[in-house]
Design a protein around this motif. Structure first.
Motif, PDB file in Angstrom:
ATOM      1  N   GLY A  76      96.786 -58.741  15.816  1.00 19.27           N
ATOM      2  CA  GLY A  76      98.053 -59.245  16.324  1.00 19.27           C
ATOM      3  C   GLY A  76      98.191 -59.014  17.811  1.00 19.27           C
ATOM      4  O   GLY A  76      97.257 -58.587  18.489  1.00 19.27           O
ATOM      5  N   SER A  77      99.384 -59.261  18.323  1.00 19.13           N
ATOM      6  CA  SER A  77      99.627 -59.062  19.754  1.00 19.13           C
ATOM      7  C   SER A  77     100.012 -57.619  20.068  1.00 19.13           C
ATOM      8  O   SER A  77      99.759 -57.131  21.163  1.00 19.13           O
ATOM      9  N   GLY A  78     100.609 -56.905  19.102  1.00 17.97           N
ATOM     10  CA  GLY A  78     101.066 -55.540  19.355  1.00 17.97           C
ATOM     11  C   GLY A  78     100.272 -54.477  18.617  1.00 17.97           C
ATOM     12  O   GLY A  78      99.843 -53.490  19.184  1.00 17.97           O
ATOM     13  N   ASN A  79     100.095 -54.690  17.303  1.00 14.18           N
ATOM     14  CA  ASN A  79      99.324 -53.768  16.458  1.00 14.18           C
ATOM     15  C   ASN A  79      99.830 -52.325  16.531  1.00 14.18           C
ATOM     16  O   ASN A  79      99.059 -51.381  16.675  1.00 14.18           O
ATOM     17  N   GLY A  80     101.155 -52.177  16.418  1.00 15.72           N
ATOM     18  CA  GLY A  80     101.767 -50.864  16.605  1.00 15.72           C
ATOM     19  C   GLY A  80     101.317 -49.819  15.607  1.00 15.72           C
ATOM     20  O   GLY A  80     100.946 -48.704  15.988  1.00 15.72           O
ATOM     21  N   LEU A  81     101.347 -50.139  14.305  1.00 14.61           N
ATOM     22  CA  LEU A  81     100.962 -49.152  13.296  1.00 14.61           C
ATOM     23  C   LEU A  81      99.475 -48.829  13.398  1.00 14.61           C
ATOM     24  O   LEU A  81      99.080 -47.662  13.317  1.00 14.61           O
ATOM     25  N   ALA A  82      98.650 -49.844  13.601  1.00 14.03           N
ATOM     26  CA  ALA A  82      97.202 -49.614  13.741  1.00 14.03           C
ATOM     27  C   ALA A  82      96.904 -48.687  14.913  1.00 14.03           C
ATOM     28  O   ALA A  82      96.082 -47.773  14.807  1.00 14.03           O
ATOM     29  N   ARG A  83      97.583 -48.900  16.026  1.00 11.89           N
ATOM     30  CA  ARG A  83      97.358 -48.036  17.190  1.00 11.89           C
ATOM     31  C   ARG A  83      97.800 -46.604  16.899  1.00 11.89           C
ATOM     32  O   ARG A  83      97.128 -45.652  17.302  1.00 11.89           O
ATOM     33  N   HIS A  84      98.949 -46.459  16.209  1.00 10.06           N
ATOM     34  CA  HIS A  84      99.409 -45.107  15.871  1.00 10.06           C
ATOM     35  C   HIS A  84      98.369 -44.387  15.010  1.00 10.06           C
ATOM     36  O   HIS A  84      98.148 -43.178  15.168  1.00 10.06           O
TER      37      HIS A  84
END
Length: 276
Positions: A76-84
């Motif tokens: 995706g464009s943000g991938n917030g959970l993956a980055r966390h």
């Protein structure tokens, strides 16, 4: 950059076939993933979401309170959970990470009659998410145009919060519910948030002038947003918020909800593949 059409070939090449048998399924419409995965959760040890936070949100909702593990190939464009969760942004490396099969349980958050995994919120960002979802054009430029245009028109709203028997009011530009530490793209709205501690952060951002936009952005991307005079952070297990508007976003997905918002942390309710 790998297009989604090339993911199947990468899976065939790099997923360890001595550890995994797999099938690939494609979603056909919004919320199809949630419906599909809830039905299939018992049939698989791991179900992997291929996409951004919206896709991860849909797949993950179907796996809460099951023994099935959520894996993520972030596209995706943000991938917030993956980055966390420290999952590699490279598709090949994320597949190799699946081969390591490291998993842990994380908290999820119940909000009225639905759930979210990473971050949700009300106020300006929810307003923008809803406008963007109904826009005829897509993409980052459209999102920025809508945000700038609405920034000058959008007024602070007054919210009533009930936390642990205490009731108080706050004027806020936006309020974020942070289970993970970031929105995505390493924009750390709650730098100290821990995803398996039974708590989430309520982050209250007051309205600021454009003079402070760049300093605030720097703080956001350098894990220092909670030091800003415009920010108040409260750790909670449960809360009730009365909002003047129905707009909300959950893991970046816009929706409308009741103006009375009940939030409750569900400790260690989802199993995920990590890279920690």
């Amino acid at each position: 950059t790998v297009k989604k059409s090339g993911v199947q070939q990468l899976i065939q090449t790099h997923l360890d076939s001595t550890k995994f048998d797999y099938t690939i399924a494609y979603t056909e419409y919004p919320l199809h993933a949630k419906k599909k995965k809830k039905k299939e959760a018992d049939n698989y040890k791991i179900i992997v979401a291929v996409g951004g936070d919206g896709t991860v949100h849909e797949v993950g909702l179907g796996l809460i309170h099951t023994n099935t593990i959520l894996g993520i190939l972030p596209m995706g464009s943000g991938n917030g959970l993956a980055r966390h969760l420290n999952i590699p942004m490279s598709t090949k490396k994320a597949i190799l990470n699946l081969n390591q099969f490291k998993s842990k349980a994380i908290d999820t958050v119940k909000i009225n009659d639905t759930y979210f995994l990473g971050a949700g919120g009300i106020g300006f960002d929810a307003h923008i998410s809803n406008l963007f979802a109904s826009s005829k054009t897509r993409g980052f430029i459209t999102y920025i145009k809508i945000s700038i245009n609405e920034f000058f028109k959008y007024q602070e709203q007054e919210y009533e919060l009930q936390i642990e028997g205490n009731t108080f009011k706050r004027k806020a530009f936006l309020i974020t519910f942070a289970n993970s530490n970031q929105y995505g793209n390493n924009a750390f709205i709650a730098p100290e948030s821990v995803i398996d501690d039974g708590l989430i952060s309520i982050v209250i951002l007051k309205k600021f002038s454009l003079l402070y936009a760049i300093p605030l952005a720097i703080k956001l991307f350098t894990k220092k947003i909670n030091s800003s005079k415009f920010v108040e952070e409260i750790k909670i297990k449960k809360a009730q918020i009365k909002s003047p508007r129905q707009e909300i976003h959950l893991d970046g997905e816009p929706l409308l909800t009741n103006r009375e918002i009940n939030i409750e942390v569900l400790p260690l309710s989802l199993n995920v593949i990590t890279n920690e």
